[in-house]
Design a protein around this motif. Structure first.
Motif, PDB file in Angstrom:
ATOM      1  N   TYR A  20       0.826  -1.206   0.000  1.00  0.00           N
ATOM      2  CA  TYR A  20       0.000   0.000   0.000  1.00  0.00           C
ATOM      3  C   TYR A  20       0.868   1.268   0.000  1.00  0.00           C
ATOM      4  N   LEU A  21       1.848   1.326   0.890  1.00  0.00           N
ATOM      5  CA  LEU A  21       2.627   2.547   1.063  1.00  0.00           C
ATOM      6  C   LEU A  21       3.558   2.858  -0.106  1.00  0.00           C
ATOM      7  N   LYS A  22       3.959   1.859  -0.879  1.00  0.00           N
ATOM      8  CA  LYS A  22       4.883   2.137  -1.983  1.00  0.00           C
ATOM      9  C   LYS A  22       4.250   3.015  -3.060  1.00  0.00           C
ATOM     10  N   ASP A  23       2.936   3.095  -3.087  1.00  0.00           N
ATOM     11  CA  ASP A  23       2.236   3.977  -4.021  1.00  0.00           C
ATOM     12  C   ASP A  23       1.982   5.307  -3.310  1.00  0.00           C
ATOM     13  N   ARG A  39       0.584  10.317  -9.810  1.00  0.00           N
ATOM     14  CA  ARG A  39       1.739   9.614 -10.367  1.00  0.00           C
ATOM     15  C   ARG A  39       2.072  10.190 -11.734  1.00  0.00           C
ATOM     16  N   LEU A  40       3.363  10.355 -11.984  1.00  0.00           N
ATOM     17  CA  LEU A  40       3.837  10.975 -13.218  1.00  0.00           C
ATOM     18  C   LEU A  40       4.306   9.975 -14.265  1.00  0.00           C
ATOM     19  N   PRO A  44       4.645  -0.774 -13.407  1.00  0.00           N
ATOM     20  CA  PRO A  44       4.738  -1.185 -12.004  1.00  0.00           C
ATOM     21  C   PRO A  44       5.501  -0.147 -11.175  1.00  0.00           C
ATOM     22  N   ILE A  45       5.075   0.032  -9.940  1.00  0.00           N
ATOM     23  CA  ILE A  45       5.785   0.947  -9.055  1.00  0.00           C
ATOM     24  C   ILE A  45       7.113   0.309  -8.679  1.00  0.00           C
ATOM     25  N   ALA A  46       8.187   1.088  -8.875  1.00  0.00           N
ATOM     26  CA  ALA A  46       9.545   0.615  -8.613  1.00  0.00           C
ATOM     27  C   ALA A  46      10.412   1.826  -8.289  1.00  0.00           C
TER      28      ALA A  46
END
Length: 146
Positions: A20-23, A39-40, A44-46
């Motif tokens: 949850y927190l990584k986003d 988000r820009l 996948p969030i990395a």
């Protein structure tokens, strides 16, 4: 530099909390100062993912570009900056019983002429730290019932 730190526990397991927190766009839900966080980039969030954050703190609006600098099984680190400040948010998540212990550290460094406000900013951010802890506990504990 202003440093704020809070340690608290929540019900969900570390993997749920970190997912949850990584986003950082979720900051709209748990950071009382954040008005909008978009988000820009895509995919996948990395490490390297970026967000545009609009906040209002003590009646003053500010915009920072945040980047995910570190993502592990126990920690996320976001660094946001603009012309007047750099904010480094480090969130460590460790197992605690069936849930998680979270240590949230925020380091705020004011730049240029804004540095004169550092003593006042410390007081403001201590209050925000308390509110952030309350909101984060509420939101994260809500993940277990979703």
């Amino acid at each position: 530099m202003t440093k704020i730190s809070r340690t608290f526990t929540v019900d969900p397991a570390p993997s749920v909390v970190l997912d949850y927190l990584k986003d950082f766009s979720h900051a709209e839900e748990w950071d009382p100062g954040t008005e909008k966080c978009i988000r820009l980039d895509d995919g996948p969030i990395a490490v390297g993912s970026r967000w545009h954050n609009t906040s209002k703190i003590a009646g003053i609006s500010t915009e920072l570009q945040y980047e995910l600098k570190k993502l592990t099984d126990t920690e996320v680190v976001f660094v946001g900056s603009n012309d007047t400040a750099t904010s480094t948010d480090t969130i460590a998540v460790m197992p605690s019983g069936t849930g998680s212990e979270i240590t949230y550290d925020a380091d705020i460094e004011l730049k240029g002429a804004a540095k004169v406000a550092t003593p006042v900013i410390k007081l403001v951010f201590e209050k925000i730290g308390n509110d952030t802890e309350d909101d984060m506990v509420r939101v994260l504990n809500g993940l277990t019932t979703s």
